[in-house]
Structure formats: structure tokens, C-alpha cells
Design a protein around this motif. Structure first.
Motif, PDB file in Angstrom:
ATOM      1  N   HIS A   1      43.190  14.649  14.327  1.00  0.00           N
ATOM      2  CA  HIS A   1      43.831  13.376  14.249  1.00  0.00           C
ATOM      3  C   HIS A   1      43.603  12.412  15.579  1.00  0.00           C
ATOM      4  CE1 HIS A   1      46.554  15.119  11.060  1.00  0.00           C
ATOM      5  NE2 HIS A   1      46.007  16.220  11.629  1.00  0.00           N
ATOM      6  N   ALA A   2      43.488  11.294  15.253  1.00  0.00           N
ATOM      7  CA  ALA A   2      43.150  10.438  16.647  1.00  0.00           C
ATOM      8  C   ALA A   2      43.654   8.850  16.496  1.00  0.00           C
ATOM      9  CB  ALA A   2      41.811  10.489  16.867  1.00  0.00           C
ATOM     10  N   ARG A   3      43.885   8.473  17.568  1.00  0.00           N
ATOM     11  CA  ARG A   3      44.067   6.914  17.426  1.00  0.00           C
ATOM     12  C   ARG A   3      42.701   6.328  17.055  1.00  0.00           C
ATOM     13  NH1 ARG A   3      46.180   6.326  23.594  1.00  0.00           N
ATOM     14  NH2 ARG A   3      48.143   7.728  23.266  1.00  0.00           N
ATOM     15  N   ILE A   4      42.763   5.138  16.416  1.00  0.00           N
ATOM     16  CA  ILE A   4      41.572   4.589  16.215  1.00  0.00           C
ATOM     17  C   ILE A   4      40.713   4.367  16.986  1.00  0.00           C
ATOM     18  CG2 ILE A   4      40.588   2.611  14.872  1.00  0.00           C
ATOM     19  CD1 ILE A   4      42.409   4.545  13.007  1.00  0.00           C
ATOM     20  N   GLY A   5      39.593   4.642  17.076  1.00  0.00           N
ATOM     21  CA  GLY A   5      38.692   4.550  18.190  1.00  0.00           C
ATOM     22  C   GLY A   5      38.578   5.727  19.089  1.00  0.00           C
ATOM     23  N   GLU A   6      39.348   6.479  18.945  1.00  0.00           N
ATOM     24  CA  GLU A   6      39.559   7.783  19.945  1.00  0.00           C
ATOM     25  C   GLU A   6      38.883   9.133  19.216  1.00  0.00           C
ATOM     26  OE1 GLU A   6      40.264   7.846  23.129  1.00  0.00           O
ATOM     27  OE2 GLU A   6      40.417   5.423  23.035  1.00  0.00           O
TER      28      GLU A   6
END
Length: 388
Positions: A240-245
């Protein structure tokens, strides 16, 4: 040629009872010998696989690579940059255990070039950590996380859930606590009982019973809900990640791009001159050192992959991603018709029960299908694909 480089450090202070990774306990580690071997293996790989494309990521995995001397990390990175070159804004990740001793090395590791760290927290509860066989406490995990966020631009940490007897209320509380630290990435793994581990023996002897499948599915659904609400949606089954991370290194695997694997037991994939090749290094540390000393590389096996094998691997990896994959791109890459890549009959059926989605030539696993991903992959991929 590789877009990514994986470097395996096989040593741990203790073998965890759930772990089936290639990790080993040794009283003494000859750092100079390992530096020489890893450097030689990297040079051999660069010569065999070409060096016409800069690396986009480097990943130090294990084992426990945070036990490596920072000077060794720096030396390996310097050699990798010389052999392949580094792309702008390269991602360089190191896995770490959150013990006090290792956390004290974080400043030096950042100075050596590490810009992303992945902490094996697994839990913030002392009782759970003891049961999982971890050497750190909840307090040490908190301290390591705080230090990591000071020294590294990007931080991930792992948690294990779906433990025996764990309830949705308990997991919600723990996950919300974890999300409160504000890291840009979380790896959230359900406990799996792997063959050959101590936990497998314990389950066989009746020491404990794994969580029921229905209860585990409930916790999986809760995980998707909470992470999405907090701005870290799933981009892969357990990540799971922030968008772009998102982890660029792991995306290389899941998108079936080339990567080099250096160190004991490391796997690699090369594709050039129209062919595909799989490499596996010697698994046992002593055998790896001996092989490099005698032959200049640590490869135990190198074999050509058929177009069907490559397409099958690409499907199995790509369908783990929320973004799915493009069948027309695979058809073009491996010159295999789309109807030979997957079973069209099974695709139609799985779409009808909302386990698979399709948009044009792109297919993927729905949210309802992700908890049963392994079963879906076995159904969807054409039976005779690997012979193609």
C-alpha cells in the motif's frame, strides 16, 4: 541491461519461526571475503547481461542487510554505479530490523547512499513480537521508525496480521495506529504457514491453529478499507502506498522487467537478443563463496526461458498488481496470441462473478478476487502456456 539490482545479505542474528527466506546464522562473518565475492559477482553479471541501461533501483534484502557495515554498502553501490550507471532519482532500498544497534547505523547508511528503508516491524506489541520470534521490542520499533523518518526520504514498514485468534477490532486498532505514523508505504502481510518453518511444525503438532479463512478474509477487506481511507491504497496484494510512492524495485518484478540478482540464493531475469534467461545463485553462503572464488561468479543455474514460460511468469506477476496488465502488450512481446495466454472461457466466467475485470485489452483482479488471488491465477492462465 537490468533495470533493477537485488543484493542479498544472507545473515541474521536469529531465524524467525515463520521465515522461509534464505537466511543463515553464523557466529563470524568475514566481511572482506564477502565484499570481494559480491563485487566479483556483480562484475560477472554486468559482463554477461550488458550494461546499456541505467539502474532505476537497487535493493538490499536478506537476511538482515542492516547488519552490513555501511562502508560495505557504500562500496557495493559505487561499483554498481560504475558498472551500470544510476538513473536520475534512483531508488536505493535497504531492509532493516528495528533493534537499537541497527538503528544507530541509519545515519551512516544514509550517507552511504540509501534513500529508502524498509523496516521489519511486524508488530508494535511486545507479546506478539515474542511469539513471532523477533528480537526487538515495541519500544525499539517506535524508536527505529522515528530515526528512520529523520534520515531517509522514504520509509516503509512491514506488519504481519491474521494471527491466530486475532479479531477485526484488534487489527483495526493496530492498523490505525500504524497509519498514524504517516509513512508513504506499508507492507501488510497475512501470516502464512510456510513449509519447513518452525511454525509449520507447530501447526502440525497442534501447538496453534492458523486463523480461519473467513476471518482472514474479513481482516483483508478491513485492511483495504482503512488504507484507502488514509491515502495509502493497495497497488499490489499486500503493498500500500501514496500515489507515486510505490516501490519502484518491486514494480520491476511485478511488471516483469529485467533485474539482476547478486548474492546467495538470488534470482535474476535477463532478456536480450530476443531471448529470456533465468539465473539462480548458489543458496548456501559457503557454496556461494566457493563458486565465486573458483569461477568468478555465484551462478548455480542459468537456463533459457521459452516464450511461454516468460509469458506465464509475466501473467502471474502482473495480475498481482491493482493496475492489472495489457494482454495486447504481452501478445506483442512474446509473440503468443492472447487466446493462448489465458483461457477465454474461464476469463468470461470469472468476469461474470466479479472476480476479474476487463477494460479493452487490459485485465486485472477485482477487489473481491484479491483474497483468492492464488486460486484465480491457477484458473486463468492457460494450462499449456509454458510449452508455447
Amino acid at each position: 541491461m537490468p533495470r533493477a539490482l537485488y543484493l542479498h545479505w544472507p545473515f541474521c542474528e536469529k531465524k524467525c519461526p515463520y521465515c522461509d527466506f534464505n537466511s543463515h546464522i553464523r557466529a563470524d562473518v568475514d566481511v572482506a571475503a564477502w565484499e570481494a565475492a559480491l563485487l566479483a559477482d556483480m562484475r560477472a553479471e554486468a559482463e554477461a547481461g550488458g550494461n546499456d541501461e541505467s539502474l532505476t533501483s537497487v535493493f538490499f534484502g536478506g537476511g538482515t542487510p542492516s547488519l552490513m557495515p555501511p562502508a560495505l554498502v557504500a562500496r557495493l553501490l559505487a561499483e554498481a554505479e560504475q558498472l551500470w550507471g544510476f538513473a536520475p532519482e534512483i531508488e536505493i532500498t535497504l531492509e532493516a530490523n528495528p533493534s537499537s544497534v541497527e538503528a544507530a547505523n541509519f545515519a551512516s547508511l544514509a550517507g552511504a547512499g540509501i534513500n529508502r528503508v524498509s523496516l521489519g516491524v511486524q508488530s508494535f506489541e511486545d507479546e506478539t513480537l515474542r511469539w513471532l520470534g523477533r528480537l526487538h521490542s515495541g519500544g525499539e520499533a517506535l524508536s527505529a521508525l522515528e530515526i528512520a523518518q529523520k534520515h531517509f526520504a522514504r520509509v516503509n514498514f512491514d506488519l504481519i496480521y491474521a494471527l491466530p485468534g486475532q479479531t477485526a477490532v484488534q487489527w483495526r486498532e493496530q492498523l490505525e495506529y500504524a497509519l498514524g505514523f504517516g509513512t508513504s508505504h506499508l507492507s501488510l502481510y497475512q501470516l502464512t504457514i510456510e513449509p519447513g518453518t518452525r511454525f509449520a511444525t507447530d501447526v502440525r503438532r497442534g501447538v496453534f491453529a492458523p486463523l480461519d479463512d473467513d476471518d482472514a478474509a474479513e481482516l483483508f477487506a478491513l485492511t483495504q478499507e482503512l488504507t484507502a481511507t488514509h491515502g495509502l491504497p493497495a497497488y499490489e496484494t499486500s503493498n500500500h502506498a501514496r500515489i507515486g510512492e510505490e516501490s519502484r524495485h518491486n514494480l520491476t518484478y511485478w511488471r516483469y522487467e529485467d533485474y539482476a540478482g547478486i548474492g546467495p540464493g538470488a534470482h535474476g531475469r535477463r532478456s536480450f537478443l530476443g531471448g529470456g534467461f533465468a539465473t539462480v545463485r548458489h543458496k548456501k553462503p559457503e557454496n556461494y563463496l566457493k563458486a565465486v572464488s573458483e569461477r568468478g561468479h555465484g551462478i548455480a543455474e542459468q537456463r533459457t526461458l521459452s516464450a511461454g514460460e516468460q509469458a506465464s511468469e509475466a501473467l502471474l506477476m502482473g495480475l498481482r498488481l491493482v493496475e492489472g496488465l495489457d494482454l495486447s502488450a504481452l501478445e506483442s512481446r512474446f509473440t503468443i496470441p492472447a487466446n493462448a495466454l489465458i483461457s477465454s472461457q474461464k476469463l468470461t466466467h470469472l468476469k461474470s462473478i466479479d472476480l476479474i475485470w476487463q477494460e479493452g485489452e487490459r485485465i486485472g483482479v477485482t477487489e473481491a478476487g484479491r483474497p483468492v488471488l492464488d486460486a484465480l491465477l491457477g484458473e486463468l492462465v492457460a494450462d499449456d502456456l509454458v510449452q508455447a
